[in-house]
Design a protein around this motif. Structure first.
Motif, PDB file in Angstrom:
ATOM      1  N   LEU A 103       0.857  -1.179   0.000  1.00 34.88           N
ATOM      2  CA  LEU A 103       0.000   0.000   0.000  1.00 34.88           C
ATOM      3  C   LEU A 103       0.896   1.233   0.000  1.00 34.88           C
ATOM      4  O   LEU A 103       1.806   1.339   0.824  1.00 34.88           O
ATOM      5  CB  LEU A 103      -0.897   0.026   1.241  1.00 34.88           C
ATOM      6  CG  LEU A 103      -1.690   1.319   1.445  1.00 34.88           C
ATOM      7  CD1 LEU A 103      -2.774   1.470   0.388  1.00 34.88           C
ATOM      8  CD2 LEU A 103      -2.286   1.380   2.845  1.00 34.88           C
ATOM      9  N   TRP A 158      -7.028  -2.677   2.034  1.00 30.10           N
ATOM     10  CA  TRP A 158      -5.832  -2.632   2.875  1.00 30.10           C
ATOM     11  C   TRP A 158      -6.148  -2.800   4.357  1.00 30.10           C
ATOM     12  O   TRP A 158      -5.256  -3.086   5.167  1.00 30.10           O
ATOM     13  CB  TRP A 158      -5.095  -1.302   2.676  1.00 30.10           C
ATOM     14  CG  TRP A 158      -5.983  -0.087   2.825  1.00 30.10           C
ATOM     15  CD1 TRP A 158      -6.667   0.549   1.835  1.00 30.10           C
ATOM     16  CD2 TRP A 158      -6.306   0.599   4.039  1.00 30.10           C
ATOM     17  NE1 TRP A 158      -7.395   1.597   2.347  1.00 30.10           N
ATOM     18  CE2 TRP A 158      -7.186   1.658   3.698  1.00 30.10           C
ATOM     19  CE3 TRP A 158      -5.932   0.451   5.365  1.00 30.10           C
ATOM     20  CZ2 TRP A 158      -7.708   2.539   4.651  1.00 30.10           C
ATOM     21  CZ3 TRP A 158      -6.439   1.325   6.316  1.00 30.10           C
ATOM     22  CH2 TRP A 158      -7.317   2.365   5.955  1.00 30.10           C
ATOM     23  N   SER A 212      -2.704   0.132  -4.258  1.00 26.59           N
ATOM     24  CA  SER A 212      -2.296  -1.151  -3.686  1.00 26.59           C
ATOM     25  C   SER A 212      -1.650  -1.985  -4.786  1.00 26.59           C
ATOM     26  O   SER A 212      -2.319  -2.369  -5.748  1.00 26.59           O
ATOM     27  CB  SER A 212      -3.503  -1.885  -3.098  1.00 26.59           C
ATOM     28  OG  SER A 212      -4.030  -1.190  -1.993  1.00 26.59           O
TER      29      SER A 212
END
Length: 260
Positions: free
Chosen positions: A159, A234, A212
């Motif tokens: 991330l 995430w 991501s």
């Protein structure tokens, strides 16, 4: 802009967090009227929001959409020096068979996830092995993505939020780790410097401040590009690792501008 719970002066908006909003679908209208009404909302309300120039977008939906095409993702990753598995996008069965014969272990991946039901049961597409014998003339209907399999030791989900990278190694025995979250184990890792810089440059190319990334690590420790989800999940990684991902988003949105 007014809703049932609040009113916002759009001139004063400093940041917008675009987190997969659900547009109204008007089930009480006829099919044609419902499609018409839904389009007016998207292009009326959506168009008004998209027109804002002042706020920081995390991320702007039109830029999310532009970054969501896998062939474009692969090309940009390769230009930035990331290792990309050999990939073929084709609707020619002969080309597909030749590619599989040349690379041995090959995966089929969808170019875009779409909702799909078989006999009324929702199904989804995974990264699955494919053999030359499985290729038939139905391939001609639409483009398909075939990719040489990486002999991976683990997966890495990264991330990136406002210039900060949160890499998490995902260990499992699964080809596609999304199939069984209970079979996964997690550890926080550091990215090689060139990979870290390439991911930041990648987001810059598409005008994104967050994304991501999915990478694979092979037996030699080399990192391979797989894909970007510009609005990926995430939250479960924060729970598993304790990484301060939520705080990074809050900091970015409070500042209203990306980190220098």
């Amino acid at each position: 802009m007014r809703t049932l719970s609040r009113t916002v002066d759009l001139d004063h908006v400093r940041a917008v967090y675009w987190r997969r909003p659900v547009w109204p679908d008007f089930p009480y209208l006829s099919d044609d009227d419902a499609r018409f009404a839904a389009a007016q909302v998207r292009y009326g309300l959506g168009g008004t929001l998209y027109a804002l120039e002042g706020p920081l977008w995390v991320n702007h939906p039109l830029r999310n959409a532009a970054a969501d095409y896998k062939p474009a993702q692969l090309a940009v990753a390769q230009r930035l020096g990331l290792a990309v598995p050999s990939t073929l996008v084709t609707n020619d069965p002969g080309e597909a068979r030749e590619f599989i014969a040349a690379h041995g272990q090959v995966l089929y991946k969808t170019l875009r996830w779409t909702s799909y039901k078989r006999d009324g049961v929702p199904v989804t597409g995974w990264a699955d092995p494919v053999t030359a014998a499985e290729i038939d003339d139905s391939v001609r209907v639409t483009p398909h993505l075939f990719q040489a399999r990486v002999d991976k030791a683990a997966d890495v989900r990264v991330l990136v939020v406002g210039g900060r990278a949160f890499p998490v190694r995902i260990d499992s025995e699964l080809l596609d780790w999304r199939k069984d979250y209970s079979a996964l184990s997690y550890s926080v890792v550091d990215l090689p410097d060139h990979v870290d810089k390439a991911l930041l440059a990648y987001l810059d190319r598409f005008g994104l401040v967050s994304g991501s990334f999915d990478l694979a690590v092979d037996r030699a420790g080399d990192y391979w590009w797989l894909e970007l989800n510009p609005n990926g999940q995430w939250g479960w990684l924060e729970e598993k690792t304790g990484l301060e991902m939520s705080a990074a988003f809050a900091d970015l949105l409070t500042r209203g501008e990306p980190a220098p």
